[in-house]
Design a protein around this motif. Structure first.
Motif, mmCIF file in Angstrom:
data_model
loop_
_atom_site.group_PDB
_atom_site.id
_atom_site.type_symbol
_atom_site.label_atom_id
_atom_site.label_comp_id
_atom_site.label_asym_id
_atom_site.label_seq_id
_atom_site.Cartn_x
_atom_site.Cartn_y
_atom_site.Cartn_z
ATOM 1 N N ARG A 216 -6.563 -11.086 0.826
ATOM 2 C CA ARG A 216 -6.572 -9.615 0.751
ATOM 3 C C ARG A 216 -5.444 -9.018 1.565
ATOM 4 N N THR A 217 -5.142 -9.670 2.669
ATOM 5 C CA THR A 217 -4.064 -9.165 3.515
ATOM 6 C C THR A 217 -2.715 -9.326 2.814
ATOM 7 N N LEU A 218 -2.543 -10.427 2.124
ATOM 8 C CA LEU A 218 -1.306 -10.622 1.362
ATOM 9 C C LEU A 218 -1.180 -9.546 0.284
ATOM 10 N N GLN A 219 -2.288 -9.256 -0.352
ATOM 11 C CA GLN A 219 -2.246 -8.203 -1.367
ATOM 12 C C GLN A 219 -1.821 -6.881 -0.755
ATOM 13 N N ASP A 220 -2.331 -6.666 0.429
ATOM 14 C CA ASP A 220 -1.985 -5.442 1.138
ATOM 15 C C ASP A 220 -0.477 -5.392 1.407
ATOM 16 N N LEU A 221 0.057 -6.495 1.870
ATOM 17 C CA LEU A 221 1.500 -6.561 2.140
ATOM 18 C C LEU A 221 2.308 -6.341 0.867
ATOM 19 N N ARG A 222 1.810 -6.895 -0.221
ATOM 20 C CA ARG A 222 2.486 -6.698 -1.505
ATOM 21 C C ARG A 222 2.432 -5.230 -1.909
ATOM 22 N N ARG A 223 1.231 -4.683 -1.800
ATOM 23 C CA ARG A 223 1.026 -3.305 -2.226
ATOM 24 C C ARG A 223 1.941 -2.365 -1.447
ATOM 25 N N GLN A 224 2.163 -2.707 -0.187
ATOM 26 C CA GLN A 224 3.063 -1.871 0.622
ATOM 27 C C GLN A 224 4.524 -2.146 0.312
ATOM 28 N N GLY A 225 4.770 -3.051 -0.609
ATOM 29 C CA GLY A 225 6.155 -3.332 -0.979
ATOM 30 C C GLY A 225 6.921 -4.101 0.074
ATOM 31 N N LEU A 226 6.221 -4.831 0.909
ATOM 32 C CA LEU A 226 6.910 -5.549 1.979
ATOM 33 C C LEU A 226 7.315 -6.958 1.573
ATOM 34 N N ILE A 227 6.504 -7.590 0.770
ATOM 35 C CA ILE A 227 6.807 -8.976 0.394
ATOM 36 C C ILE A 227 6.437 -9.250 -1.060
ATOM 37 N N GLU A 228 6.988 -10.362 -1.556
ATOM 38 C CA GLU A 228 6.448 -11.015 -2.731
ATOM 39 C C GLU A 228 6.254 -12.463 -2.335
ATOM 40 N N PHE A 229 5.143 -13.025 -2.735
ATOM 41 C CA PHE A 229 4.849 -14.397 -2.332
ATOM 42 C C PHE A 229 4.199 -15.082 -3.515
ATOM 43 N N ARG A 230 5.023 -15.778 -4.273
ATOM 44 C CA ARG A 230 4.526 -16.425 -5.478
ATOM 45 C C ARG A 230 5.199 -17.762 -5.654
ATOM 46 N N SER A 231 4.495 -18.658 -6.275
ATOM 47 C CA SER A 231 5.018 -19.988 -6.589
ATOM 48 C C SER A 231 5.814 -20.553 -5.407
ATOM 49 N N ARG A 232 5.132 -20.632 -4.283
ATOM 50 C CA ARG A 232 5.673 -21.300 -3.088
ATOM 51 C C ARG A 232 6.997 -20.726 -2.615
ATOM 52 N N SER A 233 7.176 -19.454 -2.853
ATOM 53 C CA SER A 233 8.437 -18.869 -2.466
ATOM 54 C C SER A 233 8.173 -17.456 -1.942
ATOM 55 N N LEU A 234 8.745 -17.171 -0.804
ATOM 56 C CA LEU A 234 8.507 -15.869 -0.195
ATOM 57 C C LEU A 234 9.754 -15.009 -0.292
ATOM 58 N N MET A 235 9.566 -13.801 -0.782
ATOM 59 C CA MET A 235 10.662 -12.859 -0.834
ATOM 60 C C MET A 235 10.275 -11.649 0.004
ATOM 61 N N ILE A 236 11.052 -11.402 1.037
ATOM 62 C CA ILE A 236 10.758 -10.236 1.871
ATOM 63 C C ILE A 236 11.502 -9.056 1.276
ATOM 64 N N ARG A 237 10.753 -8.034 0.926
ATOM 65 C CA ARG A 237 11.297 -6.887 0.207
ATOM 66 C C ARG A 237 11.800 -5.820 1.155
ATOM 67 N N ASN A 238 11.189 -5.790 2.312
ATOM 68 C CA ASN A 238 11.583 -4.763 3.274
ATOM 69 C C ASN A 238 11.462 -5.344 4.685
ATOM 70 N N LEU A 239 12.525 -6.003 5.085
ATOM 71 C CA LEU A 239 12.482 -6.723 6.358
ATOM 72 C C LEU A 239 12.265 -5.811 7.560
ATOM 73 N N PRO A 240 12.984 -4.710 7.653
ATOM 74 C CA PRO A 240 12.782 -3.869 8.832
ATOM 75 C C PRO A 240 11.326 -3.436 8.987
ATOM 76 N N ARG A 241 10.724 -3.054 7.880
ATOM 77 C CA ARG A 241 9.337 -2.607 7.995
ATOM 78 C C ARG A 241 8.394 -3.764 8.300
ATOM 79 N N LEU A 242 8.697 -4.914 7.744
ATOM 80 C CA LEU A 242 7.851 -6.081 8.032
ATOM 81 C C LEU A 242 7.961 -6.455 9.513
ATOM 82 N N GLN A 243 9.170 -6.398 10.029
ATOM 83 C CA GLN A 243 9.373 -6.714 11.445
ATOM 84 C C GLN A 243 8.659 -5.715 12.343
ATOM 85 N N ALA A 244 8.766 -4.463 11.974
ATOM 86 C CA ALA A 244 8.110 -3.430 12.778
ATOM 87 C C ALA A 244 6.598 -3.636 12.757
#
Lengths: 263, 263
Positions: A216-244
DNA sequence: CGAACTTTTGATATCACTCAAGGGACGTGG
DNA sequence: CCACGTCCCTTGAGTGATATCAAAAGTTCG
């Protein structure tokens, strides 16, 4: 959380796949800490040449066993973990290419934790005799490796802070930022993305959360547009916000920390 | 959880109290790992002789600062901690007499955490030159100290498991068992009791719980007849049950682990 | 193309947190 | 010696984050 999926013990590290000696990640990692002499580089290349392939979900060494040398991870991902009897396991570290385990473990007779591969890995093994020889041939190399080990300790402390003091979403955000920094340092990130072959169960065992809540937390991160995490691969969509969000400050990973905080 | 109680920085370790050199705890601790030669013992006594007294709640070194040597704790209790910005701190280790910090920290330019006294302490300081000299004079001593450092790492991993995977009451039970084992090892336990000069806030910052919940959990432990914890002193009333509750297995602290688990 | 694992969803339960406030204990200054 | 501040411990009430249980849907792979 259940971890009955008892990993197979590595039968032995014979090179069933000759494995070209790719010491790239290892060299890049160590160069973060000190310049490497030609001799040291050669030694590393030589070591990497002895690496063999190890299947995913295989224990390299188990809690309670006597260490017989160190492992150097050249490709793939592995972890250290401890098992709570009858309960969940706790992952205490991730190993990525260029990482190695337990330089000084010759000094300890028993492992207090297990080291397992997560994905298929290429692993070199150095026995103690070779390490001593290395200390003679390329003394500063061992010192550099020790330096790298200190970062591992700092990571462990940061993880304790993470699990002990941050919320679920922060824990995961922080972990993803840490791994990005580490993958970048060994040249294995593409922009803000990297291969992350771990399952949500692994993530749960790392962060001290349940798999359901991780999901559920991953979904939350996705919904906020911070990450994509699929098929063993992580794409950070908004690094500054994720870091903050994760309160991520990379200084604990770095060779040079930032200047002392104003006081 | 709030930790604005900004500790005073140790002005400098001048011996305002001459401090007799009591290397007892230090020697006992190191002897767990290796026999000490007479020369090594002399060196330790000499070092202990230089110790000075440091007030409670004083920072010995802070996050971000450059280490200038190692600290050896001869009396009192100290801790390592990290601060979450704007949030609670996380205590990542307790130091008890005989413990020292950061043997290899010469290799790191900045501290990733803070070391502070909890009670009034007697602390010896060894600068890097002295360590190198020690390595020459009593080489095996440095090796023995490194061995001790590896136990510190094992403790850190165990703490991560504790905070990540155990309930509140288990965390506290486990911590109390660990500290008993460690205090005993340096001769500072009386039976199942020992001096424990930490506050419930410290305990909260250690276990990742709130002070309120720590308080209630301690009451629970008392009600169950497992402990008494008053006036900075812990008395374990029923060690077997406390160990069982906390799932405490001391092998991670020991020189020799138990035989490998059945496979 | 079925077995095993992983991810996802829904519903409910609970452990631990937050807020708020009162009561010690201890030290300090008047 | 009393008054007061400052921690620290304790209690109560209400809330919330995260766990648990159960099951369906998607994946991987032999």
């Amino acid at each position: 959380m259940i971890t009955d999926r008892r990993a197979v013990r590595a039968p032995f590290l014979h090179a069933d796949q000759p494995a070209r000696g790719d010491a790239g990640a290892l060299i890049r990692r160590l160069e973060q800490f000190d310049a490497l002499e030609g001799e040291a580089r050669n030694a590393l290349e030589r070591i990497a040449g002895t690496a063999s392939s190890v299947a995913a979900r295989t224990d390299l060494i188990r809690e309670g066993e006597a260490p017989e040398g160190i492992f150097i991870l050249l490709d793939g991902m592995a972890c250290r973990s401890k098992l709570r009897r009858g309960g969940p396991r706790q992952i205490t570290a991730y190993l990525i290419p260029g990482d190695f385990c337990d330089l000084d473990l010759a000094l300890r007779p028993r492992m207090d934790h297990t080291v397992s591969t997560i994905s298929t890995c290429r692993v070199a093994h150095l026995d103690f005799a070779s390490i001593q020889q290395l200390a003679v041939e390329a003394g500063s190399l061992v010192q550099t490796m020790r330096r790298a080990t200190l970062v591992d300790d700092a990571i462990l402390r940061e993880w304790l802070l993470n699990v002990g003091a941050r919320s679920a979403i922060q824990r995961i955000a922080h972990l993803f930022c840490e791994l990005l920094t580490r993958f970048r340092a060994v040249g294995l990130a593409q922009g803000d993305s990297y291969e992350l072959p771990i399952s949500q169960l692994d993530l749960a065992d790392t962060t001290g959360l349940s798999t359901v809540h991780v999901n559920r937390t991953l979904q939350d991160l996705r919904r906020q547009g911070l990450i994509e995490f699929r098929s063993r691969s992580l794409m950070i969509r908004n690094l500054p916000r994720l870091q903050a969000l994760g309160e991520f400050d990379p200084s604990y990973l770095a060779r040079w920390g930032p200047p002392s905080p104003p006081d």
